[in-house]
Write a protein that holds these residues in place. Structure first.
Motif, PDB file in Angstrom:
ATOM      1  N   MET A 179      62.066 -44.940 113.368  1.00 29.62           N
ATOM      2  CA  MET A 179      61.807 -46.184 114.090  1.00 29.62           C
ATOM      3  C   MET A 179      61.631 -47.337 113.120  1.00 29.62           C
ATOM      4  N   ALA A 180      60.810 -47.139 112.088  1.00 29.98           N
ATOM      5  CA  ALA A 180      60.577 -48.207 111.123  1.00 29.98           C
ATOM      6  C   ALA A 180      61.857 -48.556 110.370  1.00 29.98           C
ATOM      7  N   ALA A 181      62.650 -47.533 110.006  1.00 35.74           N
ATOM      8  CA  ALA A 181      63.908 -47.795 109.311  1.00 35.74           C
ATOM      9  C   ALA A 181      64.895 -48.506 110.226  1.00 35.74           C
ATOM     10  N   GLY A 182      64.941 -48.082 111.499  1.00 35.74           N
ATOM     11  CA  GLY A 182      65.855 -48.725 112.446  1.00 35.74           C
ATOM     12  C   GLY A 182      65.520 -50.170 112.695  1.00 35.74           C
ATOM     13  N   SER A 183      64.244 -50.520 112.583  1.00 39.23           N
ATOM     14  CA  SER A 183      63.852 -51.920 112.790  1.00 39.23           C
ATOM     15  C   SER A 183      64.337 -52.822 111.665  1.00 39.23           C
ATOM     16  N   LEU A 184      64.739 -52.218 110.541  1.00 41.28           N
ATOM     17  CA  LEU A 184      65.225 -52.984 109.385  1.00 41.28           C
ATOM     18  C   LEU A 184      66.740 -52.932 109.251  1.00 41.28           C
ATOM     19  N   ARG A 185      67.415 -52.398 110.268  1.00 35.03           N
ATOM     20  CA  ARG A 185      68.867 -52.322 110.259  1.00 35.03           C
ATOM     21  C   ARG A 185      69.461 -53.376 111.196  1.00 35.03           C
ATOM     22  N   PRO A 186      70.683 -53.828 110.915  1.00 36.87           N
ATOM     23  CA  PRO A 186      71.408 -54.606 111.928  1.00 36.87           C
ATOM     24  C   PRO A 186      71.824 -53.700 113.075  1.00 36.87           C
ATOM     25  N   SER A 192      74.050 -37.795 111.573  1.00 36.82           N
ATOM     26  CA  SER A 192      73.866 -36.503 110.925  1.00 36.82           C
ATOM     27  C   SER A 192      72.725 -36.599 109.923  1.00 36.82           C
ATOM     28  N   ILE A 193      72.266 -35.444 109.475  1.00 39.35           N
ATOM     29  CA  ILE A 193      71.148 -35.397 108.537  1.00 39.35           C
ATOM     30  C   ILE A 193      71.647 -35.798 107.153  1.00 39.35           C
ATOM     31  N   GLU A 194      71.390 -37.032 106.782  1.00 34.03           N
ATOM     32  CA  GLU A 194      71.767 -37.559 105.481  1.00 34.03           C
ATOM     33  C   GLU A 194      70.792 -38.658 105.107  1.00 34.03           C
ATOM     34  N   LEU A 195      70.959 -39.174 103.889  1.00 29.25           N
ATOM     35  CA  LEU A 195      70.011 -40.160 103.379  1.00 29.25           C
ATOM     36  C   LEU A 195      69.967 -41.412 104.242  1.00 29.25           C
ATOM     37  N   HIS A 196      71.127 -41.888 104.681  1.00 30.17           N
ATOM     38  CA  HIS A 196      71.175 -43.156 105.411  1.00 30.17           C
ATOM     39  C   HIS A 196      70.709 -43.018 106.861  1.00 30.17           C
ATOM     40  N   LEU A 197      70.395 -41.815 107.279  1.00 28.49           N
ATOM     41  CA  LEU A 197      69.772 -41.661 108.592  1.00 28.49           C
ATOM     42  C   LEU A 197      68.389 -42.304 108.606  1.00 28.49           C
ATOM     43  N   LEU A 198      67.703 -42.272 107.458  1.00 32.62           N
ATOM     44  CA  LEU A 198      66.361 -42.839 107.348  1.00 32.62           C
ATOM     45  C   LEU A 198      66.300 -44.056 106.429  1.00 32.62           C
ATOM     46  N   VAL A 199      67.320 -44.262 105.618  1.00 36.15           N
ATOM     47  CA  VAL A 199      67.332 -45.397 104.681  1.00 36.15           C
ATOM     48  C   VAL A 199      68.469 -46.331 105.070  1.00 36.15           C
ATOM     49  N   GLN A 209      74.590 -53.100 114.612  1.00 34.93           N
ATOM     50  CA  GLN A 209      75.827 -52.343 114.502  1.00 34.93           C
ATOM     51  C   GLN A 209      75.682 -51.114 113.617  1.00 34.93           C
ATOM     52  N   GLU A 210      74.614 -51.050 112.820  1.00 33.52           N
ATOM     53  CA  GLU A 210      74.401 -49.898 111.944  1.00 33.52           C
ATOM     54  C   GLU A 210      73.455 -48.875 112.554  1.00 33.52           C
ATOM     55  N   LEU A 211      72.791 -49.241 113.644  1.00 27.18           N
ATOM     56  CA  LEU A 211      71.681 -48.436 114.137  1.00 27.18           C
ATOM     57  C   LEU A 211      72.095 -47.009 114.486  1.00 27.18           C
ATOM     58  N   PHE A 212      73.207 -46.851 115.200  1.00 21.23           N
ATOM     59  CA  PHE A 212      73.636 -45.524 115.636  1.00 21.23           C
ATOM     60  C   PHE A 212      74.851 -45.024 114.859  1.00 21.23           C
ATOM     61  N   LYS A 213      75.093 -45.612 113.709  1.00 18.96           N
ATOM     62  CA  LYS A 213      76.254 -45.231 112.905  1.00 18.96           C
ATOM     63  C   LYS A 213      76.030 -43.904 112.201  1.00 18.96           C
ATOM     64  N   TYR A 214      74.786 -43.648 111.786  1.00 24.10           N
ATOM     65  CA  TYR A 214      74.473 -42.425 111.046  1.00 24.10           C
ATOM     66  C   TYR A 214      73.631 -41.517 111.939  1.00 24.10           C
TER      67      TYR A 214
END
Length: 275
Positions: free
Chosen positions: A24-31, A40-47, A33-38
């Motif tokens: 949630m906190a990471a998603g609040s810092l995303r644009p 799968s379990i990877e780094l950019h899911l949370l970063v 269009q990027e929110l649901f792009k990642y």
């Protein structure tokens, strides 16, 4: 070996618990269009790949949905309810635990029977009562019906019952009346329980949605959870703004819990033993 397995299990449970909060906190810092792009379990899911504070700007500086005002409204109401719950319910619990009066078991049983009544059942009667009193669209409609907590009376009564009667008798011999005995002897013995009840009450009112939605029509007096729902509309939902609003509303609770968690755990543990 058993201790290692227990620790690993606790770490796994902690990761599962905090995972949605971190997302949630990471998603609040995303644009958006990027929110649901990642997914799968990877780094950019949370970063986030592209960091932005625009979501917080949209939430805080929204003229049609003044979020900071709603946070202030919710803080005032939740604090008032918490203070009144601690005062009124601790006095009721003290009476049930230490005072003798006719019909006490029956009255206490009636109080406990209210715990089995779902809160939704009381919505219509409480609404009609607020309407008859002329309290709709006011903070009184949010505060007064929440002042009584049957669970709080029960939990505090368990603590107060453990206070030795000899201490109260000694205070009486020394000339202390019931109010002074209550303040000087009984309340200090139940500090963990009072903090636990205060946290539960504050959190319950901070997250309240249905009751404020029903009794408050003036948007300037609305609560935070109702305002978060207002970010959804027929035109769609900007989930990045919703995540930013949820992060702002969650942060005070997390900070409060971090400072008081020791007393909260102690209160829950001791109430379980005494119950």
């Amino acid at each position: 070996m058993y201790g290692l397995l227990t620790m690993l299990l606790m770490i796994l449970i902690a990761l599962i618990s905090i995972g949605p909060i971190v997302w949630m906190a990471a998603g609040s810092l995303r644009p958006y269009q990027e929110l649901f792009k990642y997914t799968s379990i990877e780094l950019h899911l949370l970063v986030p790949v592209e960091w932005t504070l625009k979501n917080y700007q949209n939430v805080i500086y929204n003229p049609r949905n003044p979020f900071l005002r709603y946070i202030g409204n919710t803080f005032v109401v939740a604090s008032a309810v918490t203070a009144l719950v601690l005062l009124i319910n601790s006095m009721a619990a003290f009476a049930f635990a230490k005072l003798r009066f006719r019909g006490k078991p029956i009255v206490f049983a009636l109080f406990m029977s209210a715990m089995i009544i779902p809160g939704e059942v009381m919505l219509v009667p409480n609404y009609l009562l607020m309407h008859d009193l002329g309290w709709l669209n006011s903070y009184k409609a949010l505060i007064v019906p929440s002042m009584l907590s049957v669970f709080g009376i029960f939990m505090l009564r368990q603590f107060f019952a453990e206070v030795p009667d000899e201490m109260m008798e000694a205070a009486r011999i020394d000339g202390a009346g019931l109010p002074r005995t209550y303040v000087s002897i009984v309340l200090p013995a139940a500090v963990p329980a009072l903090i636990t009840l205060g946290l539960i009450t504050f959190l319950g009112n901070w997250d309240s949605y249905l009751w404020p939605l029903i009794v408050i029509n003036d948007q300037s007096k609305q609560m935070i959870q109702v305002s978060i729902a207002a970010f959804s509309s027929n035109q769609g939902t900007n989930w990045s703004n919703v995540l930013a609003a949820n992060t702002l509303s969650t942060a005070p609770i997390l900070v409060l819990f971090l400072f008081l968690q020791r007393y909260y755990i102690q209160g829950i543990t001791m109430s379980g033993i005494k119950g």
